[in-house]
Design a protein around this motif. Structure first.
Motif, PDB file in Angstrom:
ATOM      1  N   ARG A   1       0.836  -1.211   0.000  1.00  0.00           N
ATOM      2  CA  ARG A   1       0.000   0.000   0.000  1.00  0.00           C
ATOM      3  C   ARG A   1       0.862   1.249   0.000  1.00  0.00           C
ATOM      4  NH1 ARG A   1      -2.587  -2.722   4.155  1.00  0.00           N
ATOM      5  NH2 ARG A   1      -4.360  -3.887   3.387  1.00  0.00           N
ATOM      6  N   ARG A   2       1.861   1.273   0.861  1.00  0.00           N
ATOM      7  CA  ARG A   2       2.731   2.454   0.966  1.00  0.00           C
ATOM      8  C   ARG A   2       3.563   2.666  -0.301  1.00  0.00           C
ATOM      9  NH1 ARG A   2       4.670   2.930   7.255  1.00  0.00           N
ATOM     10  NH2 ARG A   2       2.632   2.460   8.141  1.00  0.00           N
ATOM     11  N   ILE A   3       4.033   1.589  -0.875  1.00  0.00           N
ATOM     12  CA  ILE A   3       4.823   1.696  -2.111  1.00  0.00           C
ATOM     13  C   ILE A   3       3.968   2.261  -3.235  1.00  0.00           C
ATOM     14  CG2 ILE A   3       5.888   0.301  -3.942  1.00  0.00           C
ATOM     15  CD1 ILE A   3       6.968  -1.501  -1.616  1.00  0.00           C
ATOM     16  N   LEU A   4       2.762   1.744  -3.373  1.00  0.00           N
ATOM     17  CA  LEU A   4       1.914   2.161  -4.492  1.00  0.00           C
ATOM     18  C   LEU A   4       1.326   3.553  -4.312  1.00  0.00           C
ATOM     19  CD1 LEU A   4       0.180  -1.204  -5.401  1.00  0.00           C
ATOM     20  CD2 LEU A   4       2.189  -0.130  -6.454  1.00  0.00           C
ATOM     21  N   THR A   5       1.279   4.050  -3.088  1.00  0.00           N
ATOM     22  CA  THR A   5       0.790   5.417  -2.898  1.00  0.00           C
ATOM     23  C   THR A   5       1.933   6.423  -2.849  1.00  0.00           C
ATOM     24  OG1 THR A   5       0.757   5.189  -0.491  1.00  0.00           O
ATOM     25  CG2 THR A   5      -1.293   4.726  -1.662  1.00  0.00           C
ATOM     26  N   GLY A   6       3.161   5.968  -2.600  1.00  0.00           N
ATOM     27  CA  GLY A   6       4.249   6.909  -2.418  1.00  0.00           C
ATOM     28  C   GLY A   6       5.288   6.961  -3.523  1.00  0.00           C
ATOM     29  N   ALA A   7       5.324   5.997  -4.391  1.00  0.00           N
ATOM     30  CA  ALA A   7       6.377   5.953  -5.407  1.00  0.00           C
ATOM     31  C   ALA A   7       5.957   6.708  -6.669  1.00  0.00           C
ATOM     32  CB  ALA A   7       6.694   4.501  -5.763  1.00  0.00           C
ATOM     33  N   PRO A   8       6.819   7.605  -7.159  1.00  0.00           N
ATOM     34  CA  PRO A   8       6.467   8.335  -8.388  1.00  0.00           C
ATOM     35  C   PRO A   8       6.368   7.394  -9.593  1.00  0.00           C
ATOM     36  CG  PRO A   8       8.703   8.868  -7.691  1.00  0.00           C
ATOM     37  CD  PRO A   8       8.103   7.987  -6.630  1.00  0.00           C
ATOM     38  N   ASP A   9       7.301   6.473  -9.714  1.00  0.00           N
ATOM     39  CA  ASP A   9       7.267   5.455 -10.776  1.00  0.00           C
ATOM     40  C   ASP A   9       6.877   4.148 -10.106  1.00  0.00           C
ATOM     41  OD1 ASP A   9       8.232   7.324 -12.622  1.00  0.00           O
ATOM     42  OD2 ASP A   9      10.300   6.896 -12.047  1.00  0.00           O
ATOM     43  N   LYS A  10       5.591   3.899 -10.040  1.00  0.00           N
ATOM     44  CA  LYS A  10       5.097   2.740  -9.295  1.00  0.00           C
ATOM     45  C   LYS A  10       5.593   1.434  -9.921  1.00  0.00           C
ATOM     46  CE  LYS A  10       0.914   4.991  -7.657  1.00  0.00           C
ATOM     47  NZ  LYS A  10       1.272   6.333  -8.007  1.00  0.00           N
ATOM     48  N   PRO A  11       6.283   0.617  -9.121  1.00  0.00           N
ATOM     49  CA  PRO A  11       6.692  -0.688  -9.641  1.00  0.00           C
ATOM     50  C   PRO A  11       5.508  -1.647  -9.630  1.00  0.00           C
ATOM     51  CG  PRO A  11       7.337  -0.489  -7.348  1.00  0.00           C
ATOM     52  CD  PRO A  11       6.732   0.833  -7.755  1.00  0.00           C
ATOM     53  N   ARG A  12       5.623  -2.698 -10.372  1.00  0.00           N
ATOM     54  CA  ARG A  12       4.667  -3.802 -10.272  1.00  0.00           C
ATOM     55  C   ARG A  12       5.033  -4.570  -9.016  1.00  0.00           C
ATOM     56  NH1 ARG A  12       0.643  -3.236 -14.138  1.00  0.00           N
ATOM     57  NH2 ARG A  12       1.617  -2.441 -16.007  1.00  0.00           N
ATOM     58  N   VAL A  13       4.033  -5.009  -8.269  1.00  0.00           N
ATOM     59  CA  VAL A  13       4.292  -5.763  -7.045  1.00  0.00           C
ATOM     60  C   VAL A  13       3.665  -7.139  -7.193  1.00  0.00           C
ATOM     61  CG1 VAL A  13       3.993  -5.873  -4.542  1.00  0.00           C
ATOM     62  CG2 VAL A  13       4.335  -3.651  -5.661  1.00  0.00           C
TER      63      VAL A  13
END
Length: 91
Positions: A69-81
């Motif tokens: 959740r934090r990665i997908l809301t905070g990363a400018p270039d969202k990685p695939r998880v």
């Protein structure tokens, strides 16, 4: 030439991370960071900017779901998880 895929491994078990690292590198995939818990994974994504995160669900400090959740809301270039987990065998 295409750039190799950049992967972050997030799992609290060293053996699991080692196994994935060996498999991925054998296929020409770069493992750019590793994390042993969800908090480390969130920070490592910001630092390493991977294309893909292999995320364990059950980890100490912060589980994989909250880290995702934090990665997908905070990363400018969202990685695939890709979320994975192992379940204990029934005895």
């Amino acid at each position: 030439m295409t750039e190799p895929l950049r992967v972050l491994l997030a799992d609290d078990q060293t053996l699991v991370r080692t196994g994935f690292r060996l498999i991925l590198r054998a296929d020409g995939i770069d493992v750019v960071a590793e994390a042993t818990n969800g908090a480390e994974a969130v920070e490592a994504v910001r630092r390493a900017r991977p294309d893909v995160v292999l995320m364990d669900v059950r980890m100490p400090e912060m589980d994989g779901l909250e880290a995702t959740r934090r990665i997908l809301t905070g990363a400018p270039d969202k990685p695939r998880v890709i979320i994975l987990t192992s379940t204990p065998r029934a005895r």
